[in-house]
Design an enzyme around this catalytic site. Structure first.
Site, PDB file in Angstrom:
ATOM      1  N   GLY A 100       3.636  -1.325   4.105  1.00  0.00           N
ATOM      2  CA  GLY A 100       2.657  -2.220   4.729  1.00  0.00           C
ATOM      3  C   GLY A 100       2.933  -3.699   4.514  1.00  0.00           C
ATOM      4  CG  ASP A 126      -0.289   0.481   8.246  1.00  0.00           C
ATOM      5  OD1 ASP A 126      -1.066   1.425   8.502  1.00  0.00           O
ATOM      6  OD2 ASP A 126       0.903   0.637   7.936  1.00  0.00           O
ATOM      7  CE  LYS A 151       0.815   1.316   4.533  1.00  0.00           C
ATOM      8  NZ  LYS A 151       1.639   2.451   4.912  1.00  0.00           N
ATOM      9  N   GLY A 183      10.123  -2.543   6.671  1.00  0.00           N
ATOM     10  CA  GLY A 183      10.421  -1.254   7.309  1.00  0.00           C
ATOM     11  C   GLY A 183      10.395  -0.100   6.336  1.00  0.00           C
ATOM     12  N   GLY A 184       9.637  -0.254   5.251  1.00  0.00           N
ATOM     13  CA  GLY A 184       9.644   0.760   4.199  1.00  0.00           C
ATOM     14  C   GLY A 184       8.374   1.579   4.098  1.00  0.00           C
ATOM     15  N   PRO A 192       9.837  -4.323   0.481  1.00  0.00           N
ATOM     16  CG  PRO A 192      11.059  -2.552  -0.420  1.00  0.00           C
ATOM     17  CD  PRO A 192       9.764  -3.280  -0.563  1.00  0.00           C
ATOM     18  N   GLY A 206       4.607  -6.213   6.129  1.00  0.00           N
ATOM     19  CA  GLY A 206       4.336  -7.132   7.245  1.00  0.00           C
ATOM     20  C   GLY A 206       2.850  -7.171   7.581  1.00  0.00           C
ATOM     21  CB  SER A 207       0.302  -4.496   7.844  1.00  0.00           C
ATOM     22  OG  SER A 207       1.013  -3.771   8.816  1.00  0.00           O
ATOM     23  CB  SER A 208       0.127  -6.749   3.091  1.00  0.00           C
ATOM     24  OG  SER A 208      -0.678  -7.219   2.050  1.00  0.00           O
TER      25      SER A 208
HETATM   26  O1  C5P Z   1       0.809  -0.052  14.199  1.00  0.00           O
HETATM   27  P1  C5P Z   1       2.245  -0.365  14.449  1.00  0.00           P
HETATM   28  O2  C5P Z   1       2.439  -1.560  15.328  1.00  0.00           O
HETATM   29  O3  C5P Z   1       3.072  -0.396  13.230  1.00  0.00           O
HETATM   30  O4  C5P Z   1       2.797   0.881  15.309  1.00  0.00           O
HETATM   31  C1  C5P Z   1       4.068   0.929  15.910  1.00  0.00           C
HETATM   32  C2  C5P Z   1       4.090   2.036  16.972  1.00  0.00           C
HETATM   33  O5  C5P Z   1       3.839   3.314  16.362  1.00  0.00           O
HETATM   34  C3  C5P Z   1       3.016   1.913  18.028  1.00  0.00           C
HETATM   35  O6  C5P Z   1       3.448   1.097  19.079  1.00  0.00           O
HETATM   36  C4  C5P Z   1       2.814   3.360  18.472  1.00  0.00           C
HETATM   37  O7  C5P Z   1       3.832   3.741  19.377  1.00  0.00           O
HETATM   38  C5  C5P Z   1       3.028   4.137  17.190  1.00  0.00           C
HETATM   39  N1  C5P Z   1       1.741   4.442  16.508  1.00  0.00           N
HETATM   40  C6  C5P Z   1       0.988   5.517  16.934  1.00  0.00           C
HETATM   41  N2  C5P Z   1      -0.199   5.803  16.305  1.00  0.00           N
HETATM   42  C7  C5P Z   1      -0.614   5.072  15.271  1.00  0.00           C
HETATM   43  C8  C5P Z   1       0.137   3.976  14.808  1.00  0.00           C
HETATM   44  C9  C5P Z   1       1.336   3.691  15.467  1.00  0.00           C
HETATM   45  O8  C5P Z   1       1.365   6.219  17.881  1.00  0.00           O
HETATM   46  N3  C5P Z   1      -1.772   5.383  14.681  1.00  0.00           N
END
Ligand code: C5P
Length: 294
Positions: free
Chosen positions: A98, A134, A9, A94-95, A92, A100-102
């Site tokens: 999305g 995500d 995404k 960490g890019g 990739p 890992g989420s996908s």
């Molecule tokens: O959603 P994800 O696990 O990738 O998010 C990693 C970190 O980013 C969360 O632990 C949070 O600290 C921060 N985050 C946030 N608000 C969001 C998404 C992520 O503060 N909407």
């Protein structure tokens, strides 16, 4: 055996409108699904247990989102909960694309079917949210405007565009960006769900550029040819093109700049990965599973 796609995404825009009491940020973002992504193969007849292999062996760890997604379904299984999963990685890590989420969303939908869990899509979206903000859009399976932390989704039918995506060689920590004191957290709420590229922005871009010089370099380089913007918290940046030809021209310019780095003066582009992909409204995952259009 079931082989399914896990699309990438882009966040065509990302506005941060506030912060919840638990520290999570309230966003308004336009998720554009891409016809480009990872692929997962699920084999439930390869013996007991849950196993993950990956084209990038370093990613096949116990805390991979694929295995975490599978474990979330265990309370709902009605057949022996066994599966060998192979992940072919193209997005990739960490890019901000999305990946890992996908992969997690594809796992939820695949194993929900193979393990006869019987969970609805909204129930799977709620489970996915436990893994990351995500994940729901990939379960949902449609390009969408998102609010909340990314889970309040409203389908969008965007006109066809092609995207050039550059991923600089740096792994961005989402948490680091969201915790940064200089992050914009008070953007006004928008009434335009799918408005054009101009007039919108990515509120994480300034902080990510401040912390990661390769993102700055990639944005500057891409900005010579088209409006360039970062996706998610980075590191990837993208430009939207009217057709494939325009996108491919930019991609070949990047490849030329990279093969003559000392001469081109763009040393900062070394190690930058890139691809071209069409933006799509409906997820190829939903198409592959024969799910009805939502
Ligand atoms: O959603 P994800 O696990 O990738 O998010 C990693 C970190 O980013 C969360 O632990 C949070 O600290 C921060 N985050 C946030 N608000 C969001 C998404 C992520 O503060 N909407």
């Amino acid at each position: 055996m079931l082989t399914l796609p896990a699309p990438a995404k882009l966040n065509l825009f990302l506005h941060i409108t506030g912060r919840r009491a638990d520290g999570y940020h309230l966003l308004e973002t336009l998720f554009q699904l891409l016809e480009y992504g990872d692929e997962l193969t699920f084999n439930t007849e390869a013996g007991p247990g849950l196993r993950l292999t990956c084209s990038d062996p370093l990613l096949a760890t116990d805390d991979n989102l694929v295995l975490r997604a599978a474990r979330l379904l265990l309370p709902h299984v009605t057949v022996p909960a066994q599966c060998s999963i192979h992940l072919t990685k193209r997005i990739p890590a960490g890019g901000g694309l999305g990946g890992g989420s996908s992969d997690a969303a594809t796992t939820l939908l695949a194993l929900n079917r193979l393990w006869h869990c019987g969970l609805s899509l909204p129930a799977l979206e709620r489970l996915g949210l436990q893994l990351g903000a995500d994940v729901p859009v990939f379960v949902h399976g449609h390009t969408a405007f998102a609010a909340g932390v990314g889970e309040e989704l409203e389908n969008q039918a965007l006109p066809e565009r092609w995207y050039v995506v550059l991923t600089p060689p740096c792994f961005v920590s989402t948490r680091e960006i969201f915790c940064h004191p200089e992050l914009t957290r008070n953007s006004p709420s928008t009434t335009m769900r799918a408005f054009p590229f101009s007039g919108s922005r990515n509120d994480c871009q300034a902080v990510s550029c401040q912390l990661y010089q390769p993102i700055r370099v990639a944005l500057e380089w891409l900005g010579q040819y088209a409006d360039a913007r970062m996706t998610g918290t980075g590191s990837s940046v993208f430009a939207s093109c009217a057709d494939k030809e325009q996108a491919m021209t930019i991609l070949s310019r990047l490849q030329s700049a990279q093969t003559s780095l000392p001469l081109s003066g763009h040393q900062g582009l070394a190690g930058c990965q890139a691809f071209v992909a069409k933006g799509i409204n409906r997820s190829p995952l939903h198409r592959a599973l024969g799910l009805p259009e939502r």
